[in-house]
Design a protein around this motif. Structure first.
Motif, short mmCIF file in Angstrom:
data_model
loop_
_atom_site.label_atom_id
_atom_site.label_comp_id
_atom_site.label_asym_id
_atom_site.label_seq_id
_atom_site.Cartn_x
_atom_site.Cartn_y
_atom_site.Cartn_z
N THR A 57 3.38 1.15 0.25
CA THR A 57 3.67 -0.04 -0.50
C THR A 57 2.35 -0.07 -1.51
OG1 THR A 57 4.88 -1.08 1.07
CG2 THR A 57 3.82 -2.52 -0.54
N LEU A 58 1.34 0.10 -0.84
CA LEU A 58 -0.16 -0.20 -1.68
C LEU A 58 -0.14 1.06 -2.86
CD1 LEU A 58 -2.95 -1.39 -1.96
CD2 LEU A 58 -3.78 0.42 -0.33
N MET A 59 0.46 2.48 -2.54
CA MET A 59 0.42 3.24 -3.54
C MET A 59 1.22 2.87 -4.82
SD MET A 59 1.61 7.16 -3.48
CE MET A 59 3.24 6.66 -3.11
N VAL A 60 2.66 2.25 -4.30
CA VAL A 60 3.45 1.91 -5.66
C VAL A 60 2.93 0.62 -6.26
CG1 VAL A 60 5.80 0.89 -5.70
CG2 VAL A 60 5.62 2.88 -4.46
N PHE A 61 2.39 -0.27 -5.58
CA PHE A 61 1.81 -1.56 -6.10
C PHE A 61 0.68 -1.25 -7.05
CE2 PHE A 61 -1.41 -4.98 -6.23
CZ PHE A 61 -0.51 -5.86 -6.72
N VAL A 62 0.02 -0.24 -6.92
CA VAL A 62 -1.34 -0.04 -7.59
C VAL A 62 -0.89 0.93 -8.82
CG1 VAL A 62 -3.53 1.39 -7.85
CG2 VAL A 62 -3.22 -0.09 -5.87
N LEU A 63 0.08 1.82 -8.63
CA LEU A 63 0.62 2.66 -9.59
C LEU A 63 1.21 2.12 -10.69
CD1 LEU A 63 1.00 5.99 -7.99
CD2 LEU A 63 -0.80 5.41 -9.29
N TYR A 64 2.39 1.26 -10.19
CA TYR A 64 3.51 0.69 -11.02
C TYR A 64 3.28 -0.79 -11.42
CZ TYR A 64 5.39 5.19 -9.96
OH TYR A 64 5.34 6.41 -10.05
N VAL A 65 2.67 -1.63 -10.48
CA VAL A 65 2.51 -3.19 -10.79
C VAL A 65 0.95 -3.58 -11.33
CG1 VAL A 65 2.83 -5.29 -9.72
CG2 VAL A 65 4.15 -3.36 -8.98
N TYR A 66 0.15 -3.17 -10.71
CA TYR A 66 -1.26 -3.60 -10.76
C TYR A 66 -1.90 -2.83 -12.05
CZ TYR A 66 -5.08 -6.30 -9.01
OH TYR A 66 -6.31 -7.02 -8.98
#
Length: 66
Positions: A57-66
């Motif tokens: 979840t953290l990886m997806v959030f940083v790569l695609y959302v943040y």
């Protein structure tokens, strides 16, 4: 959005993200310790599943959302 701390430019959004991650990690640890006192197997399952889900979840959030 950035600020200066001691003459060093800091991206404040990354500082906020770090504080949120640290707080969530602390809450995760408290829940894990509580579950370990109830049942070791339950605590171990929570640790493995929670770590994997949290990391992805953290990886997806940083790569695609943040």
């Amino acid at each position: 959005m950035s600020g200066a701390i001691g003459g060093i430019e800091v991206e404040t959004k990354w500082v906020k993200l770090g504080l949120v991650i640290g707080s969530l990690h602390f809450a995760f640890l408290l829940v894990l310790l509580y579950l370990l006192t109830i049942d070791v197997t339950l605590g171990l399952a929570f640790a493995v599943v929670g770590s994997i889900v949290g990391g992805v979840t953290l990886m997806v959030f940083v790569l695609y959302v943040y």
